[in-house]
Design a protein around this motif. Structure first.
Motif, PDB file in Angstrom:
ATOM      1  N   UNK A  74       0.845  -1.194   0.000  1.00  0.00           N
ATOM      2  CA  UNK A  74       0.000   0.000   0.000  1.00  0.00           C
ATOM      3  C   UNK A  74       0.875   1.236   0.000  1.00  0.00           C
ATOM      4  N   UNK A  75       0.545   2.190  -0.884  1.00  0.00           N
ATOM      5  CA  UNK A  75       1.310   3.433  -0.985  1.00  0.00           C
ATOM      6  C   UNK A  75       0.400   4.626  -0.710  1.00  0.00           C
ATOM      7  N   UNK A  76       1.013   5.751  -0.503  1.00  0.00           N
ATOM      8  CA  UNK A  76       0.267   6.964  -0.171  1.00  0.00           C
ATOM      9  C   UNK A  76      -0.170   7.717  -1.431  1.00  0.00           C
ATOM     10  N   UNK A  94      -3.654   2.940   9.168  1.00  0.00           N
ATOM     11  CA  UNK A  94      -3.335   1.518   9.350  1.00  0.00           C
ATOM     12  C   UNK A  94      -4.548   0.644   9.098  1.00  0.00           C
ATOM     13  N   UNK A  95      -5.694   1.033   9.637  1.00  0.00           N
ATOM     14  CA  UNK A  95      -6.917   0.249   9.441  1.00  0.00           C
ATOM     15  C   UNK A  95      -7.269   0.131   7.962  1.00  0.00           C
ATOM     16  N   UNK A  96      -7.132   1.213   7.223  1.00  0.00           N
ATOM     17  CA  UNK A  96      -7.481   1.177   5.806  1.00  0.00           C
ATOM     18  C   UNK A  96      -6.462   0.378   5.001  1.00  0.00           C
ATOM     19  N   UNK A  97      -5.204   0.435   5.379  1.00  0.00           N
ATOM     20  CA  UNK A  97      -4.192  -0.375   4.688  1.00  0.00           C
ATOM     21  C   UNK A  97      -4.432  -1.866   4.897  1.00  0.00           C
ATOM     22  N   UNK A  98      -4.976  -2.221   6.046  1.00  0.00           N
ATOM     23  CA  UNK A  98      -5.246  -3.641   6.329  1.00  0.00           C
ATOM     24  C   UNK A  98      -6.356  -4.218   5.449  1.00  0.00           C
ATOM     25  N   UNK A  99      -7.088  -3.368   4.744  1.00  0.00           N
ATOM     26  CA  UNK A  99      -8.126  -3.872   3.831  1.00  0.00           C
ATOM     27  C   UNK A  99      -7.533  -4.500   2.578  1.00  0.00           C
ATOM     28  N   UNK A 119       3.636   0.648   7.088  1.00  0.00           N
ATOM     29  CA  UNK A 119       4.608  -0.420   7.368  1.00  0.00           C
ATOM     30  C   UNK A 119       4.074  -1.383   8.422  1.00  0.00           C
ATOM     31  N   UNK A 120       3.399  -0.854   9.437  1.00  0.00           N
ATOM     32  CA  UNK A 120       2.819  -1.746  10.453  1.00  0.00           C
ATOM     33  C   UNK A 120       1.758  -2.647   9.829  1.00  0.00           C
ATOM     34  N   UNK A 121       0.915  -2.076   8.993  1.00  0.00           N
ATOM     35  CA  UNK A 121      -0.126  -2.874   8.343  1.00  0.00           C
ATOM     36  C   UNK A 121       0.494  -3.955   7.467  1.00  0.00           C
ATOM     37  N   UNK A 122       1.525  -3.598   6.747  1.00  0.00           N
ATOM     38  CA  UNK A 122       2.177  -4.585   5.880  1.00  0.00           C
ATOM     39  C   UNK A 122       2.760  -5.733   6.703  1.00  0.00           C
ATOM     40  N   UNK A 123       3.362  -5.420   7.833  1.00  0.00           N
ATOM     41  CA  UNK A 123       3.927  -6.462   8.691  1.00  0.00           C
ATOM     42  C   UNK A 123       2.831  -7.374   9.239  1.00  0.00           C
ATOM     43  N   UNK A 124       1.702  -6.790   9.628  1.00  0.00           N
ATOM     44  CA  UNK A 124       0.593  -7.600  10.126  1.00  0.00           C
ATOM     45  C   UNK A 124       0.032  -8.522   9.052  1.00  0.00           C
ATOM     46  N   UNK A 125      -0.136  -7.999   7.855  1.00  0.00           N
ATOM     47  CA  UNK A 125      -0.651  -8.837   6.760  1.00  0.00           C
ATOM     48  C   UNK A 125       0.332  -9.961   6.412  1.00  0.00           C
ATOM     49  N   UNK A 126       1.617  -9.646   6.428  1.00  0.00           N
ATOM     50  CA  UNK A 126       2.620 -10.674   6.143  1.00  0.00           C
ATOM     51  C   UNK A 126       2.615 -11.768   7.190  1.00  0.00           C
ATOM     52  N   UNK A 127       2.435 -11.380   8.462  1.00  0.00           N
ATOM     53  CA  UNK A 127       2.398 -12.367   9.538  1.00  0.00           C
ATOM     54  C   UNK A 127       1.166 -13.261   9.413  1.00  0.00           C
ATOM     55  N   UNK A 128       0.038 -12.665   9.023  1.00  0.00           N
ATOM     56  CA  UNK A 128      -1.179 -13.460   8.839  1.00  0.00           C
ATOM     57  C   UNK A 128      -1.008 -14.460   7.713  1.00  0.00           C
ATOM     58  N   UNK A 129      -0.364 -14.022   6.643  1.00  0.00           N
ATOM     59  CA  UNK A 129      -0.140 -14.937   5.510  1.00  0.00           C
ATOM     60  C   UNK A 129       0.804 -16.067   5.896  1.00  0.00           C
ATOM     61  N   UNK A 130       1.820 -15.755   6.707  1.00  0.00           N
ATOM     62  CA  UNK A 130       2.775 -16.778   7.128  1.00  0.00           C
ATOM     63  C   UNK A 130       2.125 -17.828   8.004  1.00  0.00           C
ATOM     64  N   UNK A 131       1.114 -17.425   8.768  1.00  0.00           N
ATOM     65  CA  UNK A 131       0.427 -18.363   9.661  1.00  0.00           C
ATOM     66  C   UNK A 131      -0.637 -19.191   8.947  1.00  0.00           C
ATOM     67  N   UNK A 132      -1.062 -18.715   7.787  1.00  0.00           N
ATOM     68  CA  UNK A 132      -2.163 -19.395   7.074  1.00  0.00           C
ATOM     69  C   UNK A 132      -1.710 -20.734   6.513  1.00  0.00           C
TER      70      UNK A 132
END
Length: 218
Positions: A6-8, A170-175, A205-218
């Protein structure tokens, strides 16, 4: 290094002159990675509007940021990268006819999901959710997140989620939205636009890290 998810995408308040807007825009672009800047123009004679765009175009584009306007005629005469249309109706269709395939055509102020799908099918390069004409009293962040998450989860055309506050980034990037847009939250920040952009970058960056962690756990 892979591109960020996600970019600005920055949206200015209506600008009357290049000299007036240049310091804030330069500070914002120096604050982080800004993919696009929608330069909104104050009512004025067309010549003055052209001069404002031409006075800012090099600073924006030299930073690697796409410069978008709301008027296709000005895009054609100033070297801007594309146009942002309001609504999936005649102005959007006219922008597609005038700009494609060489320039960007994005669309916002979408009244319904049906409008969004029609705009995507028509050839929009991106759809913006939550802008509502960039008014301060637009849809809630929950509504914007719902629309952006729906679109990002189904369609390939990129989407932009408009945030009215830095706290919403952050919330919107998590979408999964490809872009998060900011307007007054950047330009009115008492610390300056550069600090606001840097804070938004940290949220992405925080949102990207959270999404990456979710994908790694899937």
């Amino acid at each position: 290094m892979p591109d960020p998810r996600t970019r600005l995408f920055l949206v200015t308040a209506p600008v009357a002159s290049a000299a007036e807007a240049r310091p804030a825009i330069a500070a914002a672009l120096a604050g982080g990675d800004v993919a696009c800047l929608l330069l909104r123009l104050a009512p004025a004679a067309e010549r003055d509007r052209k001069d404002a765009v031409k006075g800012l175009a090099a600073a924006v584009q030299d930073a690697g940021t796409a410069l978008l306007l709301e008027d296709p005629r000005l895009v054609a005469h100033t070297g801007a990268d594309g146009v942002h249309a309001a609504g999936a109706d005649e102005p959007f269709a006219a922008a597609l006819d005038a700009m494609k395939p060489d320039r960007i055509v994005g669309v916002g102020t979408l009244a319904s999901r049906d409008d969004a799908m029609r705009a995507g099918e028509a050839g929009a390069d991106y759809l913006m959710f939550g802008d509502a004409g960039f008014a301060a009293d637009g849809p809630s962040v929950e509504e914007v997140a719902d629309a952006a998450g729906w679109w990002a989860g189904i369609f390939n055309v990129p989407c932009v989620a408009f945030a009215r506050a830095l706290a919403d980034v952050e919330m919107l990037a998590l979408t999964g939205a490809e872009f998060v847009a900011l307007g007054d939250a950047v330009w009115d920040d008492p610390r300056g636009p550069g600090a606001a952009v840097a804070e938004a970058e940290a949220a992405l960056a925080r949102a990207e890290a959270l999404l990456a962690a979710e994908e790694a756990e899937a």
